[in-house]
Motif scaffolding. Structure first.
Motif, mmCIF file in Angstrom:
data_model
loop_
_atom_site.group_PDB
_atom_site.id
_atom_site.type_symbol
_atom_site.label_atom_id
_atom_site.label_comp_id
_atom_site.label_asym_id
_atom_site.label_seq_id
_atom_site.Cartn_x
_atom_site.Cartn_y
_atom_site.Cartn_z
ATOM 1 N N TYR A 1 23.767 24.281 6.291
ATOM 2 C CA TYR A 1 23.387 25.390 6.554
ATOM 3 C C TYR A 1 22.223 25.678 7.476
ATOM 4 N N ALA A 2 21.959 27.003 7.551
ATOM 5 C CA ALA A 2 21.071 27.334 8.713
ATOM 6 C C ALA A 2 19.710 26.887 8.299
ATOM 7 N N GLY A 3 18.876 26.160 9.022
ATOM 8 C CA GLY A 3 17.618 25.667 8.983
ATOM 9 C C GLY A 3 17.686 24.213 8.378
ATOM 10 N N GLY A 4 18.875 23.777 7.960
ATOM 11 C CA GLY A 4 19.021 22.661 7.217
ATOM 12 C C GLY A 4 19.315 21.323 8.140
ATOM 13 N N GLY A 5 19.079 20.225 7.624
ATOM 14 C CA GLY A 5 19.409 19.135 8.593
ATOM 15 C C GLY A 5 20.133 18.220 7.586
ATOM 16 N N ALA A 6 20.057 16.771 7.976
ATOM 17 C CA ALA A 6 21.244 15.810 7.050
ATOM 18 C C ALA A 6 20.672 15.482 5.944
ATOM 19 N N SER A 7 19.256 15.815 5.453
ATOM 20 C CA SER A 7 18.762 15.323 4.452
ATOM 21 C C SER A 7 19.451 16.308 3.160
ATOM 22 N N VAL A 8 19.847 17.491 3.682
ATOM 23 C CA VAL A 8 20.488 18.256 2.622
ATOM 24 C C VAL A 8 21.553 17.624 1.726
ATOM 25 N N LYS B 1 10.141 36.668 8.449
ATOM 26 C CA LYS B 1 9.718 36.128 7.324
ATOM 27 C C LYS B 1 10.059 36.981 6.047
ATOM 28 N N LYS B 2 9.817 38.317 6.069
ATOM 29 C CA LYS B 2 10.484 39.138 4.948
ATOM 30 C C LYS B 2 12.059 39.041 4.557
ATOM 31 N N GLU B 3 12.796 38.939 5.565
ATOM 32 C CA GLU B 3 14.269 38.489 5.490
ATOM 33 C C GLU B 3 14.420 37.177 4.834
ATOM 34 N N LEU B 4 13.797 36.316 5.232
ATOM 35 C CA LEU B 4 13.783 35.076 4.749
ATOM 36 C C LEU B 4 13.586 34.858 3.308
ATOM 37 N N ARG B 5 12.457 35.474 2.848
ATOM 38 C CA ARG B 5 12.243 35.771 1.342
ATOM 39 C C ARG B 5 13.444 36.359 0.687
ATOM 40 N N LEU B 6 13.872 37.297 1.272
ATOM 41 C CA LEU B 6 15.128 38.033 0.536
ATOM 42 C C LEU B 6 16.385 37.050 0.367
ATOM 43 N N PRO C 1 11.630 27.712 1.095
ATOM 44 C CA PRO C 1 10.549 27.616 -0.047
ATOM 45 C C PRO C 1 9.233 28.451 0.214
ATOM 46 N N GLU C 2 8.929 29.111 -0.775
ATOM 47 C CA GLU C 2 7.471 29.859 -0.524
ATOM 48 C C GLU C 2 6.584 29.150 0.120
ATOM 49 N N GLU C 3 6.398 27.890 -0.367
ATOM 50 C CA GLU C 3 5.282 27.101 0.175
ATOM 51 C C GLU C 3 5.267 27.020 1.896
ATOM 52 N N ILE C 4 6.442 27.012 2.171
ATOM 53 C CA ILE C 4 6.765 26.867 3.874
ATOM 54 C C ILE C 4 6.295 28.249 4.361
ATOM 55 N N LEU D 1 3.580 25.447 9.577
ATOM 56 C CA LEU D 1 4.775 24.927 9.507
ATOM 57 C C LEU D 1 5.777 26.208 9.671
ATOM 58 N N MET D 2 5.335 27.440 9.694
ATOM 59 C CA MET D 2 6.418 28.453 10.000
ATOM 60 C C MET D 2 6.426 28.298 11.567
#
Length: 256
Positions: free
Chosen positions: A27-34, A143-148, A153-156, A162-163
């Protein structure tokens, strides 16, 4: 045995018992580790081959691609050496869209298709998106949309350093989906199985059913408890379902 492993497919080499490769698109933002756990949960006959897109994990120094045609063109070129044995596609969200267009391009160029296509957490490609355009938003609104969406993860989200690393990749991935233009074509002749989340408010049941229009073969829709990222919560159930489908005898992919 193939002598090289392209960076797009860090785990594509054939094992001694391999009968089928399962290419997995994140998915969007993900890599092979998913799909890190998947390699241990599938039998050795099914070789899990996560797709590593540019700009993440082992390819972090590369610039991410923001155009679906560019991604597909590169994928098809790199995938060609692996097409002489049976393979299947799985994609979640953005990954399902990339997998779909890759399958169509493989057929146009090589007259070969996956033995089975799995789409997860994604409306059928011809369904117009009702989501907002996110990839051009200012950082604070983005960032607000990413939270929705609840996929980061919130820590990111709370870590500015990191952002700054993650946001370009996310923006590129959202651009891939938000600039996508569907072009009608003959349906795939391989079976399609679609997975959906019962609490996924971004992907309607009708839009999941609509995948049936993209196959002239068998179609199945299976729902799992969870939101858009039910993929993680329901990993075992999804994998069990895929193993049942893929463990039936398959005809080898053949060039014509």
């Amino acid at each position: 045995m193939i002598s090289r492993t392209p960076s797009w497919f860090p785990n594509a080499e054939a094992g001694s018992r391999m009968q089928l490769r399962l290419f997995c698109f994140p998915y969007a933002g993900g890599g092979a580790s998913v799909f890190g756990n998947w390699k241990r949960k599938f039998p050795p006959e099914i070789k899990v081959c996560p797709v590593q897109l540019p700009g993440r994990e082992s390819r972090a120094l590369e610039s991410p691609l923001s155009s679906l045609p560019d991604i597909v063109q590169s994928l098809v070129s790199e995938m060609t050496p692996f097409l002489h044995s049976p393979f299947a596609f799985f994609g979640h969200s953005m990954g399902a869209l990339i997998a779909f267009e890759t399958a169509r391009q493989l057929y146009r160029e090589h007259r070969v298709l996956p033995v089975h296509f799995f789409a997860s957490g994604k409306a059928a490609p011809h369904h117009a998106s009702t989501r907002k355009i996110l990839h051009r938003l200012p950082d604070d609104q983005f960032k607000k949309e990413l939270r929705l969406i609840k996929g980061t993860p919130e820590e990111i989200l709370e870590n500015d350093e990191l952002m700054q690393i993650v946001m370009p990749r996310l923006r590129s991935d959202f651009a891939v989906c938000e600039t996508y233009v569907y072009h009608p074509q003959e349906p795939l002749s391989c079976p399609i199985t679609v997975f959906g989340g019962t609490q996924d408010h971004d992907v309607s049941l009708d839009s999941l059913h609509a995948w049936q229009e993209h196959t002239s073969s068998d179609f199945k829709l299976q729902l799992f408890e969870g939101n858009h990222f039910f993929l993680h919560e329901q990993e075992t159930g999804i994998i069990d379902s895929m193993i049942r489908v893929l463990s039936t005898p398959k005809k080898p992919a053949v060039f014509r």
